[in-house]
Design an enzyme around this catalytic site. Structure first.
Site, PDB file in Angstrom:
ATOM      1  N   TYR A   1     -16.173  17.009 -16.713  1.00 21.72           N
ATOM      2  CA  TYR A   1     -16.605  15.678 -16.327  1.00 21.72           C
ATOM      3  C   TYR A   1     -17.574  15.772 -15.154  1.00 21.72           C
ATOM      4  CZ  TYR A   1     -16.367  11.020 -14.253  1.00 21.72           C
ATOM      5  OH  TYR A   1     -16.694   9.803 -13.700  1.00 21.72           O
TER       6      TYR A   1
ATOM      7  N   LYS B   1      -8.253   5.817 -19.311  1.00 19.00           N
ATOM      8  CA  LYS B   1      -8.572   6.242 -20.665  1.00 19.00           C
ATOM      9  C   LYS B   1      -7.349   6.081 -21.581  1.00 19.00           C
ATOM     10  CE  LYS B   1     -12.597   7.323 -18.909  1.00 19.00           C
ATOM     11  NZ  LYS B   1     -12.408   7.416 -17.454  1.00 19.00           N
TER      12      LYS B   1
ATOM     13  N   ASP C   1      -7.188  18.808 -15.478  1.00 17.06           N
ATOM     14  CA  ASP C   1      -7.538  17.451 -15.895  1.00 17.06           C
ATOM     15  C   ASP C   1      -7.037  17.286 -17.327  1.00 17.06           C
ATOM     16  OD1 ASP C   1      -8.739  15.122 -16.835  1.00 17.06           O
ATOM     17  OD2 ASP C   1     -10.584  15.438 -15.705  1.00 17.06           O
TER      18      ASP C   1
ATOM     19  N   ARG D   1       0.832  -1.203   0.000  1.00 15.76           N
ATOM     20  CA  ARG D   1       0.000   0.000   0.000  1.00 15.76           C
ATOM     21  C   ARG D   1       0.870   1.257   0.000  1.00 15.76           C
ATOM     22  NH1 ARG D   1      -1.527   2.597   4.471  1.00 15.76           N
ATOM     23  NH2 ARG D   1      -1.521   0.726   5.769  1.00 15.76           N
TER      24      ARG D   1
END
Length: 378
Positions: free
Chosen positions: A99, A196, A171, A47
């Site tokens: 978005y 994406k 973004d 982690r």
């Protein structure tokens, strides 16, 4: 190194144990201490640190020209981490076309944490200036915007943010680092849904933040990444890095196909409007030409006849897949307002298209027959 070489080779190392050219996947959650209780190899618990995620983060920082990067389990985890790193009472300026997940998480989650926000047209710097308050800490930019592909002058908005003592966060999912370099234009953070274009094959989910400077804010981002645990898994890191190896080739092909389709749609009698910054008549074409090296694989268009006609076009395609995502090898189409829900500002006759890597002529023929079939019985 040129960015194509970075994409193809950055952080690539021959495995010293076997000589393997492809990097191994380190699935172990746990790493050995030495006799003194130290971790001489640099890894403690997956982690916190993992070789695959570390390699991806280093590659992302190199691609964006940043000082450091953090990889997350999704784009929304990356977005949420920026807002989590702020303090109650802080104010964020958001685009009114972006978005929908960004605005939803702010309005439905972080407003309850004491964050305030305003939405403006980011293509209008005067509106951004008017929206800045004494407690503004972040100006969030998305260019091209989703789904209307509005263009924001990143340099000017970054200057407004810095004058106000705020950060400019961009973004950069749609252009990818291959087509746009927000940090070089003045942004402080670049955000990606690596699901994406970076992953590029519709088979891995992830998100990332890349910082221009390794400052106190990004150290807080790192703290949240580790303590809250929304980290990218080793195999997902490996898949994303594998996708990046062909990013420069894919973005060139996506952009070329999208340009051909945009020009076709622009001339079609059943199309009311086409939103693609590569078209000379697009309001943001001049700015996009200056700050982007290509115009990308995303476009949207509005069909004459309203929502019903747009839905008929989406139903009539044969090669395009009706699905909600973008950036993969196959072309997708969707009625965006239906996805965004009752509060959407998206025109009801708008279809958003993620242009894939198929033959452009085949895609144009598919759209042509779907558009020509509007109003006919099927």
């Amino acid at each position: 190194m040129k960015i194509e070489t970075i994409a193809a080779q950055a952080t690539h190392k021959i495995d010293p144990a076997t000589g393997a050219v492809a990097p191994p996947i380190y699935l172990s959650t746990t790493f050995e201490r030495d006799e003194d209780g130290e971790y001489p190899r640099g890894y403690t618990y997956s982690r916190s640190t993992n070789p695959n995620r570390e390699a991806l983060e280093e590659c992302l920082a190199l691609l964006e020209g940043g000082a450091s990067a953090a990889a997350f389990s999704s784009g929304m985890a990356a977005i949420s981490t920026v807002f989590m790193a702020l303090s109650p009472g802080d104010h964020v300026v958001l685009p009114n076309d972006c978005y929908h997940g960004t605005t939803r998480v702010m309005e439905e989650v972080f407003s309850q944490w004491g964050l305030a926000s305003s939405k403006v047209d980011m293509s209008r710097p005067d509106q951004v200036r008017e929206a800045v308050l004494p407690n503004t800490r972040v100006i969030w930019v998305e260019t091209p915007s989703n789904p209307l592909l509005k263009i924001t002058d990143l340099g000017e908005i970054a200057e407004i943010a810095h004058h106000a003592g705020a950060m400019c966060v961009c973004d950069n999912t749609w252009p990818s680092p291959l087509l746009q370099q927000p940090l070089a234009l003045g942004a402080d953070l670049a955000m990606h849904s690596t699901t994406k274009y970076l992953g590029g094959h519709e088979d891995v989910m992830g998100g990332a933040l890349v910082a221009r400077e390794e400052n106190d804010f990004f150290r807080k981002v790192r703290l949240i990444q580790n303590n809250c645990g929304a980290v990218l898994a080793p195999f997902d890191s490996w898949l994303t890095l594998r996708g990046i190896r062909t990013l420069h080739l894919r973005m060139t092909a996506h952009s070329a196909n999208a340009m051909q389709i945009a020009r076709f749609l622009q001339d079609h009698s059943r199309v009311e409007a086409v939103h693609y910054p590569g078209l000379e008549g697009h309001p943001g074409h001049a700015i996009a030409s200056r700050q982007m090296s290509g115009f990308g694989g995303m476009l949207s268009f509005q069909v004459q006849g309203g929502k019903e006609a747009a839905m008929q076009v989406a139903a009539g395609v044969r090669l395009f897949v009706r699905a909600t995502s973008l950036g993969g090898t196959q072309s997708l189409i969707e009625h965006r307002a239906s996805i965004e829900g009752a509060t959407t500002n998206t025109p009801k006759n708008l279809l958003r298209v993620s242009v894939g890597l198929e033959n452009a002529g085949d895609l144009i023929e598919d759209l042509s027959q779907a558009l020509d079939g509007v109003g006919r019985d099927r």
